[in-house]
Design a protein around this motif. Structure first.
Motif, PDB file in Angstrom:
ATOM      1  N   PRO A   1      24.379  20.757 -35.902  1.00  0.00           N
ATOM      2  CA  PRO A   1      24.234  19.662 -34.925  1.00  0.00           C
ATOM      3  C   PRO A   1      23.449  20.081 -33.683  1.00  0.00           C
ATOM      4  O   PRO A   1      22.881  19.231 -32.987  1.00  0.00           O
ATOM      5  N   GLU A   2      23.434  21.406 -33.424  1.00  0.00           N
ATOM      6  CA  GLU A   2      22.708  21.879 -32.235  1.00  0.00           C
ATOM      7  C   GLU A   2      21.210  21.559 -32.308  1.00  0.00           C
ATOM      8  O   GLU A   2      20.556  21.367 -31.273  1.00  0.00           O
ATOM      9  N   PHE A   3      20.676  21.523 -33.537  1.00  0.00           N
ATOM     10  CA  PHE A   3      19.234  21.280 -33.682  1.00  0.00           C
ATOM     11  C   PHE A   3      18.834  19.918 -33.127  1.00  0.00           C
ATOM     12  O   PHE A   3      17.799  19.776 -32.466  1.00  0.00           O
ATOM     13  N   TRP A   4      19.634  18.890 -33.348  1.00  0.00           N
ATOM     14  CA  TRP A   4      19.254  17.524 -32.998  1.00  0.00           C
ATOM     15  C   TRP A   4      19.279  17.267 -31.490  1.00  0.00           C
ATOM     16  O   TRP A   4      18.735  16.261 -31.011  1.00  0.00           O
ATOM     17  N   SER A   5      19.891  18.184 -30.732  1.00  0.00           N
ATOM     18  CA  SER A   5      19.888  18.085 -29.266  1.00  0.00           C
ATOM     19  C   SER A   5      19.044  19.192 -28.633  1.00  0.00           C
ATOM     20  O   SER A   5      19.049  19.342 -27.408  1.00  0.00           O
ATOM     21  N   SER A   6      18.331  19.929 -29.455  1.00  0.00           N
ATOM     22  CA  SER A   6      17.589  21.091 -28.958  1.00  0.00           C
ATOM     23  C   SER A   6      16.311  20.688 -28.229  1.00  0.00           C
ATOM     24  O   SER A   6      15.780  19.573 -28.414  1.00  0.00           O
ATOM     25  N   ASP A   7      15.825  21.612 -27.424  1.00  0.00           N
ATOM     26  CA  ASP A   7      14.554  21.384 -26.726  1.00  0.00           C
ATOM     27  C   ASP A   7      13.408  21.270 -27.714  1.00  0.00           C
ATOM     28  O   ASP A   7      12.468  20.491 -27.492  1.00  0.00           O
ATOM     29  N   GLU A   8      13.482  22.042 -28.799  1.00  0.00           N
ATOM     30  CA  GLU A   8      12.406  22.022 -29.793  1.00  0.00           C
ATOM     31  C   GLU A   8      12.288  20.638 -30.445  1.00  0.00           C
ATOM     32  O   GLU A   8      11.186  20.096 -30.565  1.00  0.00           O
ATOM     33  N   PHE A   9      13.427  20.095 -30.850  1.00  0.00           N
ATOM     34  CA  PHE A   9      13.377  18.778 -31.499  1.00  0.00           C
ATOM     35  C   PHE A   9      13.020  17.678 -30.495  1.00  0.00           C
ATOM     36  O   PHE A   9      12.255  16.759 -30.805  1.00  0.00           O
ATOM     37  N   ALA A  10      13.546  17.757 -29.275  1.00  0.00           N
ATOM     38  CA  ALA A  10      13.225  16.768 -28.243  1.00  0.00           C
ATOM     39  C   ALA A  10      11.728  16.768 -27.943  1.00  0.00           C
ATOM     40  O   ALA A  10      11.116  15.699 -27.776  1.00  0.00           O
ATOM     41  N   GLU A  11      11.137  17.950 -27.898  1.00  0.00           N
ATOM     42  CA  GLU A  11       9.706  18.048 -27.633  1.00  0.00           C
ATOM     43  C   GLU A  11       8.882  17.400 -28.743  1.00  0.00           C
ATOM     44  O   GLU A  11       7.821  16.817 -28.487  1.00  0.00           O
ATOM     45  N   SER A  12       9.376  17.466 -29.966  1.00  0.00           N
ATOM     46  CA  SER A  12       8.633  16.912 -31.102  1.00  0.00           C
ATOM     47  C   SER A  12       8.543  15.390 -31.062  1.00  0.00           C
ATOM     48  O   SER A  12       7.614  14.812 -31.627  1.00  0.00           O
ATOM     49  N   VAL A  13       9.500  14.732 -30.424  1.00  0.00           N
ATOM     50  CA  VAL A  13       9.492  13.265 -30.390  1.00  0.00           C
ATOM     51  C   VAL A  13       8.994  12.725 -29.056  1.00  0.00           C
ATOM     52  O   VAL A  13       8.885  11.504 -28.876  1.00  0.00           O
ATOM     53  N   LYS A  14       8.653  13.599 -28.148  1.00  0.00           N
ATOM     54  CA  LYS A  14       8.327  13.189 -26.778  1.00  0.00           C
ATOM     55  C   LYS A  14       7.070  12.332 -26.695  1.00  0.00           C
ATOM     56  O   LYS A  14       6.970  11.449 -25.823  1.00  0.00           O
ATOM     57  N   ASP A  15       6.088  12.551 -27.559  1.00  0.00           N
ATOM     58  CA  ASP A  15       4.844  11.786 -27.478  1.00  0.00           C
ATOM     59  C   ASP A  15       4.944  10.414 -28.138  1.00  0.00           C
ATOM     60  O   ASP A  15       4.015   9.623 -28.073  1.00  0.00           O
ATOM     61  N   GLY A  16       6.065  10.124 -28.798  1.00  0.00           N
ATOM     62  CA  GLY A  16       6.286   8.801 -29.361  1.00  0.00           C
ATOM     63  C   GLY A  16       5.695   8.572 -30.739  1.00  0.00           C
ATOM     64  O   GLY A  16       5.791   7.454 -31.278  1.00  0.00           O
ATOM     65  N   ASP A  17       5.097   9.598 -31.345  1.00  0.00           N
ATOM     66  CA  ASP A  17       4.530   9.411 -32.685  1.00  0.00           C
ATOM     67  C   ASP A  17       5.593   9.031 -33.712  1.00  0.00           C
ATOM     68  O   ASP A  17       5.287   8.374 -34.711  1.00  0.00           O
ATOM     69  N   ILE A  18       6.812   9.421 -33.460  1.00  0.00           N
ATOM     70  CA  ILE A  18       7.877   9.134 -34.423  1.00  0.00           C
ATOM     71  C   ILE A  18       8.126   7.627 -34.574  1.00  0.00           C
ATOM     72  O   ILE A  18       8.633   7.166 -35.607  1.00  0.00           O
ATOM     73  N   PHE A  19       7.718   6.835 -33.573  1.00  0.00           N
ATOM     74  CA  PHE A  19       7.947   5.386 -33.654  1.00  0.00           C
ATOM     75  C   PHE A  19       7.226   4.759 -34.848  1.00  0.00           C
ATOM     76  O   PHE A  19       7.671   3.764 -35.398  1.00  0.00           O
ATOM     77  N   PHE A  20       6.115   5.352 -35.244  1.00  0.00           N
ATOM     78  CA  PHE A  20       5.297   4.748 -36.294  1.00  0.00           C
ATOM     79  C   PHE A  20       5.857   4.995 -37.688  1.00  0.00           C
ATOM     80  O   PHE A  20       5.337   4.442 -38.662  1.00  0.00           O
ATOM     81  N   ILE A  21       6.888   5.804 -37.793  1.00  0.00           N
ATOM     82  CA  ILE A  21       7.563   5.963 -39.084  1.00  0.00           C
ATOM     83  C   ILE A  21       8.316   4.686 -39.440  1.00  0.00           C
ATOM     84  O   ILE A  21       8.299   4.238 -40.588  1.00  0.00           O
ATOM     85  N   ASP A  22       8.978   4.089 -38.445  1.00  0.00           N
ATOM     86  CA  ASP A  22       9.717   2.837 -38.683  1.00  0.00           C
ATOM     87  C   ASP A  22       9.797   2.086 -37.355  1.00  0.00           C
ATOM     88  O   ASP A  22      10.766   2.214 -36.605  1.00  0.00           O
TER      89      ASP A  22
END
Length: 512
Positions: free
Chosen positions: A193-214
């Motif tokens: 569960p630590e991964f989903w709150s990590s700085d690494e994962f947060a940084e990956s979604v910061k630019d908003g590209d993940i919105f285009f998945i769904d």
């Protein structure tokens, strides 16, 4: 002859006015309104209103933020409007909401749970040209795994018979191609569960590209944050976005999502927002005439009145195009008949006085409506009847509008200026210059050779004819109505003059 009613009427009560003619004019304008509504669909009328609003150039960034924010927050839960806004933010500034999501990245556990397609899209990696291309999610997972290998390395699943050690993968990153993404992410969902709150994962979604998945998932998610949780960070991002976007862009994407009552509320709020600035605006501000009219006459509460007022004042050309459609032959015949009857009513400088004085005790908006319809009758007549420069100049002189020809085209410059370039009420030309030109032309003229091929002369004749047609179609005028400051072509004159007339009438209406 077209009377534009530009001479100020007499305001004395003892002026003799033919009230029967006034009543007939009002009755015919009512008929015109009926035909317009039977021809122009509500969707077209709404689109015309949205285009007018989007084209306004007097809205500040602060005003536009407050207008849309108030509409989102004070008119109930506007899911359709909020949805359009969020889609626009995803398209033009995804990083604004991406930053909000990054601070709540743990919620994405449920986004990926039981959805192999989303996992594959976000955590995939591939090799090309001998190198390794990492997706944003994959990069976050690998960085987190190396940094926290003591707690999660055993959760990595490999496609081969045996796993890879951290030391080997560190020196040979292409070994990550052997990682089983689906099984690894499933393990992380269950055990890390630590991964989903990590700085690494947060940084990956910061630019908003993940919105285009769904997109639909994230639209619903942010709408819930806005209206159910009242999450301040989302509203701050929305406010910032509304301050930075062009007003025309916001209107083009958002106004179409509004219901009639909300569109009416928005236009009224827009006009009110100008406040003291609009009080100082004179009706001669033709570019924003529609807004000035709505502000001055307090036309609140009726979307139908706004749609009609906009159609006849700000979208006269578009209205004429709709009425000229092949499928609108019957309505066009009715309008021709109505316009002919209106034109046949005897006119004089005082024939509109009962309307200006509101002798029939109409509401202000109703008076505005009739004057707007009458101005569009002028637009229609000018478009239909003025097809030559002589007809235009006749209208100018009939209505005491000073004019000067303004044609600075290359064809003229080639042969020198035309004597009509300085025409108007103060037409003048130099006789001596004209005489010298004629003498020079006679000297250069060579004798006619009967044996010479006449094709060149025919070409010269065709060229001259084409020049005359070109000059006739492109002639423009400087008018006294705006201090001779702009050149008006025959294409633009109907729209300009009918708005100019309406602005003059409005000045008299509100002053008297």
């Amino acid at each position: 002859m077209i009377d534009m009613f530009l001479s100020e009427p007499s305001w004395n009560d003892d002026v003799d006015v033919d009230e029967d003619s006034t009543r007939l004019r009002i009755s015919l304008l009512n008929d015109l309104e009926t035909v317009i509504w039977s021809t122009v669909g509500r969707a077209e009328a709404r689109l015309c209103l949205c285009n007018t609003v989007a084209g306004l150039n007097c809205v500040t960034f602060l005003d536009q933020r407050d207008l849309f924010r108030n509409l989102l927050r004070t008119r109930g839960m506007k899911r359709d409007l909020a949805s359009q806004l969020l889609h626009l933010m995803f398209d033009t500034a995804p990083q604004k909401l991406g930053s909000v999501l990054a601070r709540r990245s743990h919620v994405l556990e449920k986004f990926f749970e039981g959805n192999p397609k989303r996992v594959s899209q976000w955590f995939s990696c591939s090799s090309s040209g001998g190198g390794l291309e990492q997706g944003k999610g994959f990069r976050a997972l690998s960085q987190f795994a190396f940094k926290n290998r003591d707690i999660c390395w055993e959760e990595l699943e490999w496609k081969g018979k045996h796993g890879q050690s951290p030391a080997v993968v560190a020196t040979k990153p292409h070994y990550f191609l052997d990682l089983d993404i689906q099984r690894t992410v499933e393990n992380f969902l269950e055990n890390v569960p630590e991964f989903w709150s990590s700085d690494e994962f947060a940084e990956s979604v910061k630019d908003g590209d993940i919105f285009f998945i769904d997109r639909s998932f994230f639209v619903r998610y942010f709408i819930d944050l806005m209206y159910k949780e009242e999450f301040k960070d989302v509203w701050d991002a929305v406010n910032e976005f509304l301050m930075q976007q062009p007003f025309s862009s916001l209107c083009g994407r958002l106004l179409i999502a509004l219901k009639d009552q909300d569109l009416c509320y928005f236009v009224e709020s827009l006009c009110k927002s100008f406040g003291p600035r609009m009080e100082l605006q004179h009706f001669n501000d033709i570019s924003n005439l529609f807004v000035v009219l709505v502000f001055k006459c307090c036309a609140y509460g009726s979307i139908d009145q706004l749609l009609l007022l906009n159609a006849v004042t700000a979208q006269g050309r578009q209205l004429l195009c709709l009425l000229r459609d092949e499928e609108a032959r019957e309505p066009q015949e009715k309008i021709n008949e109505i316009v002919s009857k209106v034109s046949a009513i005897p006119s004089n400088p005082n024939c509109l006085t009962p309307i200006f004085k509101n002798k029939y005790k109409m509401k202000t908006m109703e008076v505005i409506k009739y004057l707007g319809l009458l101005s569009w009758v002028l637009y229609y007549r000018l478009s239909q009847e003025c097809q030559t420069h002589e007809s235009w100049e006749s209208v100018f002189m009939k209505n005491q509008i000073g004019f000067r020809n303004s044609n600075k085209h290359a064809l003229l410059e080639k042969d020198g200026p035309s004597e009509e370039d300085c025409s108007g009420f103060d037409r003048s030309s130099s006789v001596s210059v004209k005489s010298r030109r004629k003498r020079k032309a006679r000297k250069k003229r060579r004798p006619y050779d009967r044996n010479e091929d006449s094709d060149d002369e025919l070409l010269d004749f065709d060229s001259a004819s084409q020049k005359l047609v070109f000059l006739s179609n492109t002639r423009s005028w400087l008018l006294s109505t705006d201090g001779y400051s702009s050149a008006w072509s025959s294409t633009d004159l109907p729209e300009y003059l009918h708005r100019h007339c309406l602005s003059r009438w409005m000045t008299w209406l509100f002053e008297k």
